[in-house]
Design an enzyme around this catalytic site. Structure first.
Site, mmCIF file in Angstrom:
data_model
loop_
_atom_site.group_PDB
_atom_site.id
_atom_site.type_symbol
_atom_site.label_atom_id
_atom_site.label_comp_id
_atom_site.label_asym_id
_atom_site.label_seq_id
_atom_site.Cartn_x
_atom_site.Cartn_y
_atom_site.Cartn_z
ATOM 1 N NE ARG A 50 -1.673 -8.930 -31.812
ATOM 2 C CZ ARG A 50 -1.938 -7.999 -33.218
ATOM 3 N NH1 ARG A 50 -2.418 -7.467 -33.518
ATOM 4 N NH2 ARG A 50 -1.156 -8.655 -34.210
ATOM 5 C CG ASP A 173 -21.641 -1.226 -17.426
ATOM 6 O OD1 ASP A 173 -22.000 -2.158 -17.593
ATOM 7 O OD2 ASP A 173 -20.069 -0.682 -17.071
ATOM 8 C CE LYS A 198 -17.316 -7.067 -12.499
ATOM 9 N NZ LYS A 198 -17.547 -5.726 -12.361
HETATM 10 C C1 LIG Z 1 -16.797 -4.483 -12.997
HETATM 11 C C2 LIG Z 1 -16.967 -3.784 -13.907
HETATM 12 C C3 LIG Z 1 -17.057 -3.032 -15.023
HETATM 13 C C4 LIG Z 1 -15.027 -3.517 -15.733
HETATM 14 O O1 LIG Z 1 -15.095 -4.377 -15.706
HETATM 15 P P1 LIG Z 1 -13.991 -5.719 -15.505
HETATM 16 O O2 LIG Z 1 -14.359 -7.028 -16.680
HETATM 17 O O3 LIG Z 1 -13.576 -5.231 -14.329
HETATM 18 O O4 LIG Z 1 -13.269 -5.003 -16.800
HETATM 19 C C5 LIG Z 1 -17.876 -2.499 -15.977
HETATM 20 N N1 LIG Z 1 -18.622 -1.872 -15.590
HETATM 21 C C6 LIG Z 1 -19.197 -2.683 -14.343
HETATM 22 C C7 LIG Z 1 -20.502 -1.911 -14.077
HETATM 23 C C8 LIG Z 1 -18.936 -3.125 -13.265
HETATM 24 O O5 LIG Z 1 -19.319 -3.506 -12.804
#
Ligand SMILES: *Cc1c(COP(=O)(O)O)cnc(C)c1O
Length: 383
Positions: A50, A173, A198
């Site tokens: 963990r 992000d 992604k």
């Molecule tokens: C998908 C996404 C997230 C969240 O990610 P998860 O892996 O689905 O929790 C955050 N920011 C952006 C820009 C995203 O496309």
């Protein structure tokens, strides 16, 4: 070394007992504690999965190199990465700024912090408005290097400069671009987040998240990760490390396909409008070209015939899958008003241009000719 090499070799793993240089999936929950003298510091000794796991550490080492960071943590999802940042950086009485076109769950979760006494401020997604929101009392500004679904772009260096002057931290992000197209830390961001679900994993088969930054911030986040139990699973870390080996190939292919399909769609007259920063008439083209090494694998378009035509297209499309998410080998098409932007109220959506005729296409690595044939037949049905 360059990104494509680091993505393959940057884990630095080698096992002398077998001679393997492929990091395996370490499913072990715990590790021997001879004499119980092992440290509980980040990255020192293995004790319990963990806290640290060798498969996860291999991935973290690669990402540290790709992001140009000091350290990286891998989480069970992009949202667990983001929630750990909120936990680590916010306290009662603090203020936080987020752009109104951020990932909807990132905004919603931040708004939940109001119940803990955090002053959450949502700003219009433009460089000017973001800079205007930066004040001394703001703990951090959260923005995205390319927004979803409008594909807006900001002058991140200018924003970072203003943030530094005010003593505010800029958190980016970078999910839509990946470190292949942009490295926010090199341009003044304090932390970079990616949903590895992604582009990083890139095969539409594993949920995960990454945060990279300086040692001190990552140490703080690590503490929250172990307390909240949000470390990435060893299997996901393995899959993501495997996916990273082709990250550059995939991102280039997907960006090339996106540009080609964006041009083809806008010249075809089959749709009302194409939104893609790679197109010269896009308002963010110049800035995107200056800031990034490519325009990404996502484009949006408005169909003729409004919401009914958009829904008909989603029913008629065959090869491209009508599904949320992006950045994987399979091309996906999504309907922002019912997915990414569904939690925004009607007025905010309207203002951002997220209308019922808008569709988002995330290119995979299929042959673009086949994707265009599928779009042509589906658009043919919408009249
Ligand atoms: C998908 C996404 C997230 C969240 O990610 P998860 O892996 O689905 O929790 C955050 N920011 C952006 C820009 C995203 O496309």
């Amino acid at each position: 070394m360059r990104d494509s090499t680091e993505a393959i070799h940057g884990h630095g793993f080698f096992d002398e007992s077998t001679g393997t240089f492929i990091p395996p999936i370490f499913m072990s929950a715990m590790f021997e504690q001879p004499g119980w003298t092992r440290s509980t510091e980040r990255g020192v000794d293995l004790k319990y999965s963990r806290e640290e796991n060798p498969s996860v550490s291999s991935l973290e080492r690669i990402m540290t190199k790709l992001e140009g960071a000091e350290d990286t943590l891998a989480f069970s999802s992009g949202m667990s990465a983001i929630s750990s940042i909120y936990m680590s950086k916010l306290k009662a009485g603090a203020a936080a700024v987020v752009i109104s076109e951020a990932y909807a769950t990132s905004i919603k979760l931040l708004e939940d912090y109001r119940k803990f006494g955090v002053d959450v401020r949502t700003v219009w997604p433009s460089t000017e408005e973001i800079i205007a929101s930066i004040k001394k009392d703001v703990a951090f500004v959260l923005l995205e290097s390319m927004t979803n679904p409008s594909l807006r772009v900001f002058d991140i260096e200018e924003i970072a400069k203003a943030a530094h002057e005010a003593g505010t931290e800029l958190i980016v992000d970078n999910t839509f671009l990946s470190p292949i197209l942009y490295k926010p830390l090199a341009h003044g961001a304090r932390l970079v987040i990616e949903s590895s679900t992604k582009y990083l994993n890139g095969h539409n088969d594993a949920i995960g998240g990454i945060v990279s930054g300086n040692k001190e911030d990552i140490r703080g986040l690590w503490d929250w990760r172990r307390k909240m139990g949000s470390i990435m699973s060893p299997l996901t870390a393995y899959l993501t490390s495997r996916g990273l080996k082709t990250l550059e190939l995939r991102v280039k292919r997907e960006s090339d396909s996106a540009l080609r399909i964006a041009r083809w769609l806008s010249e075809s007259g089959m749709v009302k409008e194409v939104i893609y920063p790679g197109l010269e008439d896009n308002p963010y083209h110049k800035l995107a070209k200056k800031q990034f090494t490519g325009f990404g694998g996502v484009l949006c378009f408005r169909v003729r015939g409004g919401g009914a035509a958009a829904k008909l297209l989603l029913k008629s499309i065959k090869l491209i899958k009508p599904a949320p998410s992006l950045g994987g080998t399979e091309s996906l098409i999504s309907y922002p008003i019912i997915s990414a932007s569904s939690s925004l109220d009607q007025a905010s959506r309207q203002k951002l241009g997220i209308t019922d005729d808008l569709l988002r296409l995330s290119l995979g690595v299929e042959d673009p000719e086949d994707l265009m044939a599928d779009l042509r037949q589906a658009l043919g049905r919408t009249g």
